[in-house]
Design an enzyme around this catalytic site. Structure first.
Site, PDB file in Angstrom:
ATOM      1  N   GLY A  15       0.835  -1.211   0.000  1.00  0.00           N
ATOM      2  CA  GLY A  15       0.000   0.000   0.000  1.00  0.00           C
ATOM      3  C   GLY A  15       0.862   1.250   0.000  1.00  0.00           C
ATOM      4  N   ARG A  76       1.138  -5.054  -5.640  1.00  0.00           N
ATOM      5  CA  ARG A  76       1.259  -6.326  -4.917  1.00  0.00           C
ATOM      6  C   ARG A  76       1.521  -7.370  -6.000  1.00  0.00           C
ATOM      7  NH1 ARG A  76      -0.740  -4.535   0.181  1.00  0.00           N
ATOM      8  NH2 ARG A  76      -2.359  -2.985  -0.108  1.00  0.00           N
ATOM      9  N   ASP A 107       4.991  -4.724   6.250  1.00  0.00           N
ATOM     10  CA  ASP A 107       5.580  -5.990   6.691  1.00  0.00           C
ATOM     11  C   ASP A 107       5.523  -7.084   5.619  1.00  0.00           C
ATOM     12  OD1 ASP A 107       2.881  -6.222   6.942  1.00  0.00           O
ATOM     13  OD2 ASP A 107       2.885  -6.848   9.045  1.00  0.00           O
ATOM     14  N   THR A 130       3.919   2.852   5.687  1.00  0.00           N
ATOM     15  CA  THR A 130       2.509   2.455   5.793  1.00  0.00           C
ATOM     16  C   THR A 130       1.834   3.441   6.732  1.00  0.00           C
ATOM     17  OG1 THR A 130       1.002   0.834   6.778  1.00  0.00           O
ATOM     18  CG2 THR A 130       3.261   0.701   7.484  1.00  0.00           C
ATOM     19  N   ASP A 132      -0.514   2.815   8.766  1.00  0.00           N
ATOM     20  CA  ASP A 132      -1.088   2.174   9.961  1.00  0.00           C
ATOM     21  C   ASP A 132      -0.222   2.222  11.223  1.00  0.00           C
ATOM     22  OD1 ASP A 132      -3.386   1.532   8.635  1.00  0.00           O
ATOM     23  OD2 ASP A 132      -2.749  -0.483   8.087  1.00  0.00           O
ATOM     24  N   ASP A 134       1.908   0.134  12.229  1.00  0.00           N
ATOM     25  CA  ASP A 134       1.821  -1.165  12.898  1.00  0.00           C
ATOM     26  C   ASP A 134       3.110  -1.975  12.726  1.00  0.00           C
ATOM     27  OD1 ASP A 134       1.539  -1.542  10.205  1.00  0.00           O
ATOM     28  OD2 ASP A 134      -0.197  -2.849  10.315  1.00  0.00           O
ATOM     29  N   ARG A 159     -17.467  17.580  12.541  1.00  0.00           N
ATOM     30  CA  ARG A 159     -17.988  18.141  13.796  1.00  0.00           C
ATOM     31  C   ARG A 159     -18.814  19.407  13.531  1.00  0.00           C
ATOM     32  NH1 ARG A 159     -17.313  17.381  18.897  1.00  0.00           N
ATOM     33  NH2 ARG A 159     -15.437  16.130  18.847  1.00  0.00           N
ATOM     34  N   ARG A 176      -6.918  -1.820  10.165  1.00  0.00           N
ATOM     35  CA  ARG A 176      -7.549  -3.132  10.239  1.00  0.00           C
ATOM     36  C   ARG A 176      -7.171  -3.866  11.513  1.00  0.00           C
ATOM     37  NH1 ARG A 176      -5.515  -5.234   4.905  1.00  0.00           N
ATOM     38  NH2 ARG A 176      -4.593  -3.213   5.141  1.00  0.00           N
TER      39      ARG A 176
HETATM   40  P1  ATP Z   1       0.579  -2.802   3.530  1.00  0.00           P
HETATM   41  O1  ATP Z   1       1.032  -2.399   4.895  1.00  0.00           O
HETATM   42  O2  ATP Z   1      -0.010  -1.711   2.771  1.00  0.00           O
HETATM   43  O3  ATP Z   1      -0.264  -4.055   3.523  1.00  0.00           O
HETATM   44  P2  ATP Z   1       2.682  -4.528   2.693  1.00  0.00           P
HETATM   45  O4  ATP Z   1       4.089  -4.303   2.290  1.00  0.00           O
HETATM   46  O5  ATP Z   1       2.480  -5.297   3.978  1.00  0.00           O
HETATM   47  O6  ATP Z   1       1.938  -3.147   2.724  1.00  0.00           O
HETATM   48  P3  ATP Z   1       1.643  -6.778   1.142  1.00  0.00           P
HETATM   49  O7  ATP Z   1       0.606  -6.754   0.093  1.00  0.00           O
HETATM   50  O8  ATP Z   1       1.392  -7.598   2.350  1.00  0.00           O
HETATM   51  O9  ATP Z   1       1.902  -5.240   1.491  1.00  0.00           O
HETATM   52  O10 ATP Z   1       3.031  -7.270   0.490  1.00  0.00           O
HETATM   53  C1  ATP Z   1       3.545  -6.657  -0.675  1.00  0.00           C
HETATM   54  C2  ATP Z   1       4.168  -7.681  -1.573  1.00  0.00           C
HETATM   55  O11 ATP Z   1       5.270  -8.316  -0.916  1.00  0.00           O
HETATM   56  C3  ATP Z   1       3.279  -8.836  -1.994  1.00  0.00           C
HETATM   57  O12 ATP Z   1       2.408  -8.492  -3.044  1.00  0.00           O
HETATM   58  C4  ATP Z   1       4.291  -9.881  -2.425  1.00  0.00           C
HETATM   59  O13 ATP Z   1       4.754  -9.623  -3.727  1.00  0.00           O
HETATM   60  C5  ATP Z   1       5.441  -9.643  -1.434  1.00  0.00           C
HETATM   61  N1  ATP Z   1       5.355 -10.642  -0.359  1.00  0.00           N
HETATM   62  C6  ATP Z   1       4.591 -10.612   0.738  1.00  0.00           C
HETATM   63  N2  ATP Z   1       4.728 -11.741   1.473  1.00  0.00           N
HETATM   64  C7  ATP Z   1       5.603 -12.515   0.791  1.00  0.00           C
HETATM   65  C8  ATP Z   1       6.170 -13.826   1.005  1.00  0.00           C
HETATM   66  N3  ATP Z   1       5.868 -14.573   2.069  1.00  0.00           N
HETATM   67  N4  ATP Z   1       7.045 -14.285   0.091  1.00  0.00           N
HETATM   68  C9  ATP Z   1       7.376 -13.571  -0.997  1.00  0.00           C
HETATM   69  N5  ATP Z   1       6.872 -12.349  -1.257  1.00  0.00           N
HETATM   70  C10 ATP Z   1       6.011 -11.811  -0.384  1.00  0.00           C
END
Ligand code: ATP
Length: 328
Positions: A15, A76, A107, A130, A132, A134, A159, A176
């Site tokens: 995101g 993603r 993360d 991000t 959030d 978090d 308000r 979330r």
């Molecule tokens: P947000 O906080 O907005 O959710 P994020 O970085 O956590 O951001 P994700 O959609 O969870 O967003 O992860 C981004 C991308 O990272 C995924 O689309 C994927 O390509 C890669 N990714 C996430 N988990 C894995 C994994 N276990 N192995 C390989 N690639 C991963």
């Protein structure tokens, strides 16, 4: 500094959040300062797989510090979750002579980085981006401060209309799994109630508290709800529940949604992005890997990426107490 890495890449993933452009700018400028080549990767891991690269110079990041979103786009990538996808990505990086990667994301993006590093021993450094807030290992993620201010200003405007019409407004903010945005914007905007995933206030107590504030002379109220609130009801059901039990109020719902992700980053986020970007490049060219840069007690610190992924930021108990006192 003994320079071990001469060509790096930067990308934004997952995101988007305000301040990502300021972080790209910082990484690119720091790389230029240390005479390290820098490549921008479009659309996160998907662009890595497709070889969607662009060379970046200090001048290519002019006039972006104040812009929301990300000039490198974000995505993603399902393909990166597969071994074949990551193999393609690695080939592309190798062919381009890239020796290290700065990942600006959340993360999930860091998890991708850890997996990639374990398979190819490829150096990765994370910058937490991000709204959030978090992510463990930093008091602030990039974009959080901007999102707080955006949400707070929106609630201020709500308000105005609430008080003109004796209305009760339920305002849903993002979060979330974490109530950081709800708690802080709720306190900052003077909400009468704040519902967050970390605390289950209970519907009865919320109703009682709203009735109490009505009896004390308040003719309008704002309830800030995090999208992941644990009451078991979504924000519309909550509104219906209160309307049934407090017919004296006209109840309205406002879901702030994606507006919280956009907009020009605050000064705080721009400064944070600049500091984290510089440190990320310094670590990478110094041969470090698998760490996330973050802020702790206003110092830039690094945290093991795995810890940053697995750890949890806990909600500020003192702020919860303040919130309770303020809503008396
Ligand atoms: P947000 O906080 O907005 O959710 P994020 O970085 O956590 O951001 P994700 O959609 O969870 O967003 O992860 C981004 C991308 O990272 C995924 O689309 C994927 O390509 C890669 N990714 C996430 N988990 C894995 C994994 N276990 N192995 C390989 N690639 C991963």
């Amino acid at each position: 500094m003994g320079q071990k890495v001469k060509k790096i890449a930067v990308m934004t993933s997952g995101g988007d959040s305000p301040g990502m452009n300021a972080a790209i700018r910082s990484v690119v400028r720091a790389a230029a300062y240390y005479r390290t080549e820098c490549i921008g990767i479009y659309r996160g891991y998907q662009g890595m797989i497709e070889g969607d690269f662009t060379p970046m110079s200090a001048r290519s990041v002019n006039n972006i510090i104040h812009k929301g979103g990300t000039i490198l786009k974000s995505a993603r990538s399902k393909e990166f979750m597969t071994k074949e996808g990551r193999a393609k990505a690695y080939e592309n990086l190798k062919e381009e002579g890239i020796e290290g990667l700065v990942i600006i994301g959340g993360d999930g993006s860091f998890t991708g980085g850890v997996v990639f590093n374990s398979e190819y021993n490829f150096p990765v450094i994370g910058i937490p981006g991000t709204i959030d807030n978090d992510i463990y290992g930093t008091s602030h993620t990039l974009g959080y401060d901007t999102a707080l201010n955006t949400a707070m200003e929106a609630i201020d405007k709500i308000r105005d209309t609430a008080s003109s019409h004796n209305r009760l407004f339920f305002v849903e903010v993002m979060g979330r799994d974490a109530g950081f945005i709800a708690l802080n914007t709720g306190v900052g905007a003077g909400a009468e109630e704040i519902l967050i995933p970390e605390e289950d206030l209970g519907l009865e107590r919320m109703l009682e508290s709203l009735k109490k504030s009505r009896r004390s002379g308040k003719s309008s109220s704002i309830v800030v709800v995090a999208e992941g609130d644990k009451s078991g009801k979504n924000v519309y059901q909550l509104a219906d529940y209160v309307e049934e039990n407090m017919p004296e109020y006209e109840v309205r719902v406002s879901v702030l949604g994606h507006m919280q992700r956009g907009g020009s980053p605050t000064c705080f986020d721009r400064v944070l992005a600049s500091r984290l970007g510089v440190r990320a490049v310094e670590l990478l060219i110094d041969g470090k890997s698998n760490v996330m840069v973050g802020l702790k007690d206003n110092e830039v610190v690094s945290t093991d990426l795995e810890k940053a992924i697995k750890g949890q930021n806990s909600i500020d108990k003192e702020l919860l107490r303040v919130s309770d006192i303020m809503t008396t």
